[in-house]
Every structure is written in structure tokens, then in C-alpha cells.
Write an enzyme that holds these catalytic residues in place. Sequence first.
Site, PDB file in Angstrom:
ATOM      1  N   LYS A  13       0.836  -1.213   0.000  1.00 18.16           N
ATOM      2  CA  LYS A  13       0.000   0.000   0.000  1.00 18.16           C
ATOM      3  C   LYS A  13       0.868   1.260   0.000  1.00 18.16           C
ATOM      4  O   LYS A  13       0.682   2.156  -0.820  1.00 18.16           O
ATOM      5  CB  LYS A  13      -0.931   0.021   1.245  1.00 18.16           C
ATOM      6  CG  LYS A  13      -1.868  -1.169   1.352  1.00 18.16           C
ATOM      7  CD  LYS A  13      -2.805  -1.047   2.561  1.00 18.16           C
ATOM      8  CE  LYS A  13      -2.095  -1.076   3.907  1.00 18.16           C
ATOM      9  NZ  LYS A  13      -1.423  -2.330   4.239  1.00 18.16           N
ATOM     10  N   ARG A  88     -10.228   0.623   8.269  1.00 19.28           N
ATOM     11  CA  ARG A  88      -9.776  -0.726   8.600  1.00 19.28           C
ATOM     12  C   ARG A  88     -10.805  -1.515   9.378  1.00 19.28           C
ATOM     13  O   ARG A  88     -10.538  -2.663   9.743  1.00 19.28           O
ATOM     14  CB  ARG A  88      -8.553  -0.604   9.504  1.00 19.28           C
ATOM     15  CG  ARG A  88      -7.251  -0.677   8.816  1.00 19.28           C
ATOM     16  CD  ARG A  88      -6.240  -0.315   9.866  1.00 19.28           C
ATOM     17  NE  ARG A  88      -5.115  -1.155   9.809  1.00 19.28           N
ATOM     18  CZ  ARG A  88      -3.965  -0.809   9.228  1.00 19.28           C
ATOM     19  NH1 ARG A  88      -3.844   0.341   8.639  1.00 19.28           N
ATOM     20  NH2 ARG A  88      -2.976  -1.633   9.263  1.00 19.28           N
ATOM     21  N   ARG A 127      11.630  -5.173   5.184  1.00 15.30           N
ATOM     22  CA  ARG A 127      11.391  -3.763   4.825  1.00 15.30           C
ATOM     23  C   ARG A 127      12.349  -2.825   5.576  1.00 15.30           C
ATOM     24  O   ARG A 127      12.637  -3.011   6.741  1.00 15.30           O
ATOM     25  CB  ARG A 127       9.956  -3.387   5.157  1.00 15.30           C
ATOM     26  CG  ARG A 127       9.718  -1.872   5.036  1.00 15.30           C
ATOM     27  CD  ARG A 127       8.278  -1.489   5.088  1.00 15.30           C
ATOM     28  NE  ARG A 127       7.568  -2.027   6.216  1.00 15.30           N
ATOM     29  CZ  ARG A 127       6.235  -2.059   6.314  1.00 15.30           C
ATOM     30  NH1 ARG A 127       5.500  -1.592   5.316  1.00 15.30           N
ATOM     31  NH2 ARG A 127       5.672  -2.553   7.374  1.00 15.30           N
ATOM     32  N   ARG A 160      10.796  -0.589  11.225  1.00 14.77           N
ATOM     33  CA  ARG A 160       9.698  -0.221  12.122  1.00 14.77           C
ATOM     34  C   ARG A 160       9.649  -1.134  13.346  1.00 14.77           C
ATOM     35  O   ARG A 160       9.936  -2.316  13.247  1.00 14.77           O
ATOM     36  CB  ARG A 160       8.361  -0.332  11.362  1.00 14.77           C
ATOM     37  CG  ARG A 160       7.936   0.969  10.731  1.00 14.77           C
ATOM     38  CD  ARG A 160       6.829   0.822   9.728  1.00 14.77           C
ATOM     39  NE  ARG A 160       5.660   0.100  10.189  1.00 14.77           N
ATOM     40  CZ  ARG A 160       4.560  -0.070   9.455  1.00 14.77           C
ATOM     41  NH1 ARG A 160       4.498   0.451   8.229  1.00 14.77           N
ATOM     42  NH2 ARG A 160       3.538  -0.734   9.918  1.00 14.77           N
ATOM     43  N   ARG A 171      -0.656  -8.824  13.268  1.00 16.43           N
ATOM     44  CA  ARG A 171      -1.239  -7.810  12.367  1.00 16.43           C
ATOM     45  C   ARG A 171      -2.019  -8.488  11.245  1.00 16.43           C
ATOM     46  O   ARG A 171      -3.088  -8.015  10.849  1.00 16.43           O
ATOM     47  CB  ARG A 171      -0.130  -6.921  11.791  1.00 16.43           C
ATOM     48  CG  ARG A 171       0.370  -5.887  12.798  1.00 16.43           C
ATOM     49  CD  ARG A 171       1.734  -5.329  12.443  1.00 16.43           C
ATOM     50  NE  ARG A 171       1.809  -4.726  11.134  1.00 16.43           N
ATOM     51  CZ  ARG A 171       2.955  -4.465  10.505  1.00 16.43           C
ATOM     52  NH1 ARG A 171       4.109  -4.756  11.094  1.00 16.43           N
ATOM     53  NH2 ARG A 171       2.941  -3.889   9.325  1.00 16.43           N
TER      54      ARG A 171
HETATM   55  P1  AP5 Z   1       4.747  -1.528   1.858  1.00 16.98           P
HETATM   56  O1  AP5 Z   1       4.394  -0.765   0.644  1.00 16.98           O
HETATM   57  O2  AP5 Z   1       5.505  -0.825   2.910  1.00 16.98           O
HETATM   58  O3  AP5 Z   1       3.470  -2.303   2.456  1.00 16.98           O
HETATM   59  P2  AP5 Z   1       2.172  -1.748   3.196  1.00 16.98           P
HETATM   60  O4  AP5 Z   1       0.999  -2.396   2.551  1.00 16.98           O
HETATM   61  O5  AP5 Z   1       2.192  -0.265   3.280  1.00 16.98           O
HETATM   62  O6  AP5 Z   1       2.375  -2.436   4.611  1.00 16.98           O
HETATM   63  P3  AP5 Z   1       2.272  -1.830   6.091  1.00 16.98           P
HETATM   64  O7  AP5 Z   1       3.044  -2.773   6.956  1.00 16.98           O
HETATM   65  O8  AP5 Z   1       2.659  -0.411   6.118  1.00 16.98           O
HETATM   66  O9  AP5 Z   1       0.765  -1.997   6.363  1.00 16.98           O
HETATM   67  P4  AP5 Z   1       0.050  -1.941   7.719  1.00 16.98           P
HETATM   68  O10 AP5 Z   1      -1.337  -1.805   7.275  1.00 16.98           O
HETATM   69  O11 AP5 Z   1       0.370  -3.083   8.599  1.00 16.98           O
HETATM   70  O12 AP5 Z   1       0.713  -0.683   8.464  1.00 16.98           O
HETATM   71  P5  AP5 Z   1       0.193   0.789   8.763  1.00 16.98           P
HETATM   72  O13 AP5 Z   1       1.352   1.676   8.824  1.00 16.98           O
HETATM   73  O14 AP5 Z   1      -0.935   1.145   7.898  1.00 16.98           O
HETATM   74  O15 AP5 Z   1       5.599  -2.808   1.353  1.00 16.98           O
HETATM   75  C1  AP5 Z   1       6.095  -3.786   2.263  1.00 16.98           C
HETATM   76  C2  AP5 Z   1       7.458  -4.301   1.789  1.00 16.98           C
HETATM   77  O16 AP5 Z   1       7.298  -5.039   0.575  1.00 16.98           O
HETATM   78  C3  AP5 Z   1       8.467  -3.182   1.487  1.00 16.98           C
HETATM   79  O17 AP5 Z   1       9.739  -3.602   1.891  1.00 16.98           O
HETATM   80  C4  AP5 Z   1       8.395  -3.039  -0.055  1.00 16.98           C
HETATM   81  O18 AP5 Z   1       9.624  -2.589  -0.584  1.00 16.98           O
HETATM   82  C5  AP5 Z   1       8.059  -4.446  -0.476  1.00 16.98           C
HETATM   83  N1  AP5 Z   1       7.198  -4.480  -1.680  1.00 16.98           N
HETATM   84  C6  AP5 Z   1       6.149  -3.659  -1.966  1.00 16.98           C
HETATM   85  N2  AP5 Z   1       5.584  -3.989  -3.154  1.00 16.98           N
HETATM   86  C7  AP5 Z   1       6.288  -5.069  -3.616  1.00 16.98           C
HETATM   87  C8  AP5 Z   1       6.178  -5.870  -4.803  1.00 16.98           C
HETATM   88  N3  AP5 Z   1       5.246  -5.631  -5.742  1.00 16.98           N
HETATM   89  N4  AP5 Z   1       7.067  -6.889  -4.939  1.00 16.98           N
HETATM   90  C9  AP5 Z   1       8.023  -7.129  -3.997  1.00 16.98           C
HETATM   91  N5  AP5 Z   1       8.176  -6.390  -2.860  1.00 16.98           N
HETATM   92  C10 AP5 Z   1       7.316  -5.373  -2.678  1.00 16.98           C
HETATM   93  O19 AP5 Z   1      -0.404   0.599  10.246  1.00 16.98           O
HETATM   94  C11 AP5 Z   1       0.460   0.325  11.323  1.00 16.98           C
HETATM   95  C12 AP5 Z   1      -0.334   0.229  12.610  1.00 16.98           C
HETATM   96  O20 AP5 Z   1      -0.959   1.497  12.885  1.00 16.98           O
HETATM   97  C13 AP5 Z   1      -1.481  -0.788  12.628  1.00 16.98           C
HETATM   98  O21 AP5 Z   1      -1.048  -2.093  12.962  1.00 16.98           O
HETATM   99  C14 AP5 Z   1      -2.409  -0.181  13.688  1.00 16.98           C
HETATM  100  O22 AP5 Z   1      -1.939  -0.461  14.980  1.00 16.98           O
HETATM  101  C15 AP5 Z   1      -2.262   1.326  13.449  1.00 16.98           C
HETATM  102  N6  AP5 Z   1      -3.264   1.839  12.489  1.00 16.98           N
HETATM  103  C16 AP5 Z   1      -3.015   2.410  11.285  1.00 16.98           C
HETATM  104  N7  AP5 Z   1      -4.146   2.757  10.669  1.00 16.98           N
HETATM  105  C17 AP5 Z   1      -5.155   2.387  11.500  1.00 16.98           C
HETATM  106  C18 AP5 Z   1      -6.572   2.459  11.409  1.00 16.98           C
HETATM  107  N8  AP5 Z   1      -7.192   2.973  10.308  1.00 16.98           N
HETATM  108  N9  AP5 Z   1      -7.290   1.969  12.449  1.00 16.98           N
HETATM  109  C19 AP5 Z   1      -6.706   1.465  13.549  1.00 16.98           C
HETATM  110  N10 AP5 Z   1      -5.374   1.364  13.701  1.00 16.98           N
HETATM  111  C20 AP5 Z   1      -4.593   1.816  12.675  1.00 16.98           C
HETATM  112 MG    MG Z   2       2.338   1.151   4.841  1.00 17.18          MG
END
Ligand code: AP5
Ligand code: MG
Length: 213
Positions: A13, A88, A127, A160, A171
Site C-alpha cells: 500500500k 480498517r 522492509r 519499524r 497484524r
Molecule cells: P509496503 O508498501 O511498505 O506495504 P504496506 O501495505 O504499506 O504495509 P504496512 O506494513 O505499512 O501496512 P500496515 O497496514 O500493517 O501498516 P500501517 O502503517 O498502515 O511494502 C512492504 C514491503 O514489501 C516493502 O519492503 C516493499 O519494498 C516491499 N514491496 C512492496 N511492493 C512489492 C512488490 N510488488 N514486490 C516485492 N516487494 C514489494 O499501520 C500500522 C499500525 O498502525 C497498525 O497495525 C495499527 O496499529 C495502526 N493503524 C493504522 N491505521 C489504522 C486504522 N485505520 N485503524 C486502527 N489502527 C490503525
Molecule cells: Mg504502509
Amino acid sequence: MRLILLGPPGAGKGTQAGKIAKKYNIPHISTGDIFRANIVNNTELGILAKKYIDNGELVPDGLVMDIVRDRIIQDDTKNGFLLDGFPRTLEQAMALDEMLINSNMKLDAVVKIKVNLDLLVTRITGRRICKECGATYHVDFNKPKKSDVCDLCNGELYQRSDDNEDVVRNRINVYIEQTTPLVEYYTNRDVLKIIDGEQSIDDVFNQIVKEVE
Ligand code: AP5
Ligand code: MG
Ligand code: ZN
């Protein structure tokens, strides 16, 4: 253009959001990034959110909604916005719908990036993120030219605090339980686009562009 990016942790994402935001000149709004910035600055919100994030649990809906409500009415959202990692839960999705109706706004698409669950742990534990500009890398799949240094700004790369294997597994479970109901929710509203997230980063991007235009 008003878009939502949906998908499990590690689906790509954040990686795609950077590219989409640039192409359409819309702000990339990541609730995760907003929480992490608050944690770094040790704000009240950051202190509250950290204990949920470090355990891989969702931050309570009320806190999340306050942030989003403030953010999507700012001046830079005139052309639209890209929501990454929000909504979410069904409660968040319904609250967002209400906000959009009240502001006379409509969603153009909800893009679900689909990736097999067993790929996610490898993606996340490998990552690395730039401390200065937030650019995302992977130690195998998207290597920086110089290890631990950002290609774009020479910033230092870090991992992270929630990117370790145990927390990642939780997660993923939280995603399955609390976020997957949104697939049906947005299918019923006829806005869901499903993208194969196992292609190269550029191919995923090209498919997204094709689907949303
Ligand atoms: P990346 O693009 O970083 O993946 P991502 O989908 O953004 O994954 P996240 O871990 O950021 O998602 P998340 O939803 O767990 O975290 P968030 O910060 O939103 O890619 C991942 C890796 O793969 C990278 O190394 C990249 O280089 C590689 N990659 C990407 N595309 C690729 C491809 N095509 N091929 C190969 N490799 C590839 O949330 C974190 C925390 O915040 C949550 O756990 C929760 O506690 C809180 N939170 C956030 N939003 C909310 C909400 N709305 N409600 C409640 N709690 C929330
Ligand atoms: Mg992300
Ligand atoms: Zn950087």
C-alpha cells in the site's frame, strides 16, 4: 480523484501510494504514518497509539476518526486524496461514508492489493524505511543502491518497531478478522477494484492506473 488503498500488512500500500499520489497530485494520507509521526514527537496521541501499534492491534476507532476528520478537510485535498490503511473496520468505513456525504464528496475507487498471506512476513521483515523522507525499500526485493542509505536523500534507513515476525503475524490476523469485511462492504457499493499485488512494483502500479481511470 478520491481513492482508498486496501490490503494486508506488507501488500504494498505505502509503496504504491507514493507513486499514485505523485501521478494524480493528491495527498497520501496514511493513518499509520500519522501515528508514527506522533510517536516520534511524543505527543499524547503518539503515547496512546504506541501500545496498540507495537502489539499489532488496531488503534481504537474514535482516535482514528478524529485524525481523519481533521485531515481530509485540509486545503491540499481539493483535487482529492489517497487513503492508505484507512478505513480498517466497518465502523471506520461507515463513519467515512458519513463524512463524505456531509462534505458532498464521493469515492472514485477502493483498490484492494491482493497478496498471498505467506509472502507478507518476508516482505515486512525485510522492509527498511528512510528516516528522513519515508521512502520504502526491501533488503531483497527493492534494494537501496548503498545498504542502509536512502537513494533519494541519503537518509539513514531503519526498521519499524512493529516489523518483527511475532507482531506481523498478529497484524495479519487482525487484518483478516477486522478489515476483510470491508471487501464485501465496498463490493456492494460497486467501487472495489482488485489488483494482483504479486507482480513487480511497476506492474502493480500500471494495473492500478488502468483500473482507476
Ligand atoms: P509496503 O508498501 O511498505 O506495504 P504496506 O501495505 O504499506 O504495509 P504496512 O506494513 O505499512 O501496512 P500496515 O497496514 O500493517 O501498516 P500501517 O502503517 O498502515 O511494502 C512492504 C514491503 O514489501 C516493502 O519492503 C516493499 O519494498 C516491499 N514491496 C512492496 N511492493 C512489492 C512488490 N510488488 N514486490 C516485492 N516487494 C514489494 O499501520 C500500522 C499500525 O498502525 C497498525 O497495525 C495499527 O496499529 C495502526 N493503524 C493504522 N491505521 C489504522 C486504522 N485505520 N485503524 C486502527 N489502527 C490503525
Ligand atoms: Mg504502509
Ligand atoms: Zn530518504
